[in-house]
Scaffold this motif. Structure first.
Motif, short mmCIF file in Angstrom:
data_model
loop_
_atom_site.label_atom_id
_atom_site.label_comp_id
_atom_site.label_asym_id
_atom_site.label_seq_id
_atom_site.Cartn_x
_atom_site.Cartn_y
_atom_site.Cartn_z
N VAL A 1 0.86 -1.19 0.00
CA VAL A 1 0.00 0.00 0.00
C VAL A 1 0.89 1.24 0.00
O VAL A 1 1.56 1.53 1.00
N GLY A 2 0.93 1.93 -1.14
CA GLY A 2 1.81 3.08 -1.28
C GLY A 2 1.04 4.38 -1.37
O GLY A 2 -0.15 4.45 -1.08
N THR A 3 1.72 5.42 -1.80
CA THR A 3 1.09 6.74 -1.86
C THR A 3 0.13 6.87 -3.03
O THR A 3 -0.76 7.72 -3.02
N TYR A 4 0.33 6.05 -4.06
CA TYR A 4 -0.52 6.17 -5.25
C TYR A 4 -1.54 5.05 -5.39
O TYR A 4 -2.45 5.12 -6.21
N GLY A 5 -1.38 4.00 -4.60
CA GLY A 5 -2.31 2.89 -4.71
C GLY A 5 -1.69 1.63 -4.13
O GLY A 5 -0.64 1.68 -3.47
N THR A 6 -2.35 0.50 -4.37
CA THR A 6 -1.85 -0.78 -3.90
C THR A 6 -1.14 -1.49 -5.04
O THR A 6 -1.73 -1.73 -6.09
N PHE A 7 0.14 -1.78 -4.83
CA PHE A 7 0.97 -2.37 -5.87
C PHE A 7 0.94 -3.90 -5.81
O PHE A 7 1.18 -4.49 -4.76
N ASN A 8 0.65 -4.51 -6.96
CA ASN A 8 0.69 -5.96 -7.11
C ASN A 8 1.48 -6.28 -8.37
O ASN A 8 0.94 -6.30 -9.48
N PHE A 9 2.79 -6.49 -8.19
CA PHE A 9 3.65 -6.77 -9.33
C PHE A 9 3.58 -8.24 -9.72
O PHE A 9 3.15 -9.09 -8.94
N SER A 10 4.01 -8.55 -10.93
CA SER A 10 4.11 -9.93 -11.40
C SER A 10 5.06 -9.96 -12.58
O SER A 10 5.58 -8.91 -13.00
N GLU A 11 5.29 -11.13 -13.13
CA GLU A 11 6.16 -11.26 -14.30
C GLU A 11 5.58 -10.55 -15.51
O GLU A 11 6.30 -10.17 -16.43
N THR A 12 4.25 -10.37 -15.51
CA THR A 12 3.58 -9.75 -16.66
C THR A 12 3.06 -8.35 -16.36
O THR A 12 2.46 -7.70 -17.21
N ASP A 13 3.28 -7.86 -15.14
CA ASP A 13 2.84 -6.52 -14.75
C ASP A 13 3.94 -5.85 -13.94
O ASP A 13 4.15 -6.16 -12.77
N HIS A 14 4.66 -4.92 -14.58
CA HIS A 14 5.76 -4.23 -13.92
C HIS A 14 5.38 -2.83 -13.45
O HIS A 14 6.25 -2.02 -13.14
N ASN A 15 4.07 -2.56 -13.38
CA ASN A 15 3.56 -1.33 -12.78
C ASN A 15 2.78 -1.65 -11.52
O ASN A 15 2.95 -1.01 -10.49
#
Length: 369
Positions: free
Chosen positions: A334-348
């Motif tokens: 949970v960051g300042t811009y949203g909740t980050f969920n990275f993966s091998e196919t999603d680098h944002n």
């Protein structure tokens, strides 16, 4: 025996003075300096706090910052210096989309993870094993704008985009998403970062009688557009991109900023968020720390730096040398811009809910419901 103690001392000393070198490529001068400065200040504040609390896995961070001058070629030169001379483990930045795209091949060549603070979708699409970004994508910003305009029955839209990597990416998203919202693009103008007057662009646009004009850019130029828009008394809604979501834009545009709407992170309206908003406490804590230290208002761009260093910290704590793979495993941050969920196919790792729509009223940010 003496030799044994000498070796033991040297081993102990090397452990005590072990450090993690982290590089940062930031636009501290040039058109994007209003983004780069809060990024640098945030990184310095965060690194100081991490080191005061024992560092990462017992190692202190050595932050090495270079100014890219908002120039793509400078970003490439400084990246190579960070990797080859300074031997950093990871690079934070660059600040802008053009600079980030300029080093995309270098990240792969040197197998060095990069966490960009810019928004272009092309930074992470197609996927590069070593390149990530913490700013929400242009598509998400455009979807937020178009959803708001269509709900307010403003369907005829004119575009005014800057001619650089950020503007090109934004324009592509604006054109692509228009049909999904039933938006009619009635004008498509471009400008240069160095332009000092935009009245000719805006006059052409005004002749098309749009319901809204979307300006896509960063730095001083959007403030000039806002002033020219007010001077020409154009009867349309002026919309800016998330690239102007800082107090500096209001300072530059002055009264012409009033009435402008734009998509932005929650940070600039943190106090207006509901009490149960899961981001509110994090944002208010960061704002308090930053503003008490630097005596200046926060910007969402400093938030990108906050998220980047936190993500690096998590990846380093996982151990091992493959930091890129570690970042891909980060879920639910949970960051300042949203909740980050990275993966091998999603680098944002972010979704559309990273943005809210805000309006400038009386030189202040107002959360639009």
């Amino acid at each position: 025996m003496k030799k044994f103690f000498t070796i033991a001392f040297l081993l102990c000393a090397s452990y005590l003075f072990a450090e993690i070198k982290i590089g940062a490529l930031l636009a501290l001068t040039g058109p994007a300096s209003i983004l780069g400065l809060p990024e640098k200040q945030t990184l310095e504040m965060m690194v100081e706090e991490i080191n005061k609390n024992g560092g990462i896995n017992g190692q202190k961070i050595n932050l090495i910052v270079y100014d890219t001058q908002s120039i793509d070629d400078e970003a490439r030169k400084k990246f190579i210096r960070l990797v080859q001379k300074d031997e950093v483990k990871v690079v934070l930045g660059p600040t802008t989309s053009g600079e980030s795209l300029a080093i995309k091949d270098l990240a792969s060549q040197f197998k060095t993870p990069v966490i960009s603070m810019a928004s272009s979708d092309r930074i992470v699409n197609p996927i590069n094993k070593y390149l990530f970004k913490v700013a929400p994508s242009d598509d998400h910003a455009v979807q937020t704008i178009y959803a708001y305009l269509s709900s307010n029955k403003k369907m005829k839209v004119a575009l005014l985009t800057v001619q650089n990597g950020y503007g090109d990416s934004g324009r592509a998203s604006l054109l692509k998403e228009a049909k999904n919202f039933g938006i009619e693009i009635v004008a498509d103008e471009k400008y240069l970062d160095s332009d000092k007057d935009m009245t000719s662009h805006l006059s052409k646009i005004a002749a098309k009688k749009p319901d809204a004009i979307i300006c896509w850019g960063v730095g001083p130029a959007p403030a000039i557009i806002a002033k020219n828009f007010m001077q020409l008394k154009i009867n349309a809604q002026l919309v800016m991109s998330h690239g102007v979501a800082s107090a500096k834009f209001i300072e530059l545009a002055k009264d012409a900023a009033n009435g402008i709407i734009l998509p932005a992170g929650r940070m600039i309206v943190a106090e207006q968020l509901p009490a149960n908003d899961k981001y509110k406490a994090i944002l208010l804590s960061y704002i308090k720390d930053y503003e008490s230290r630097y005596k200046t208002p926060v910007s969402t761009f400093g938030g990108h730096a906050y998220d980047a260093i936190q993500i690096v910290q998590q990846s380093l704590k996982m151990g091992g040398d493959d930091l890129a793979s570690n970042i891909e495993k980060i879920k639910g941050y949970v960051g300042t811009y949203g909740t980050f969920n990275f993966s091998e196919t999603d680098h944002n790792g972010l979704s559309k809910d990273a943005f809210v729509m805000v309006k400038i009223e009386n030189m202040k940010w107002k959360l639009l419901k």
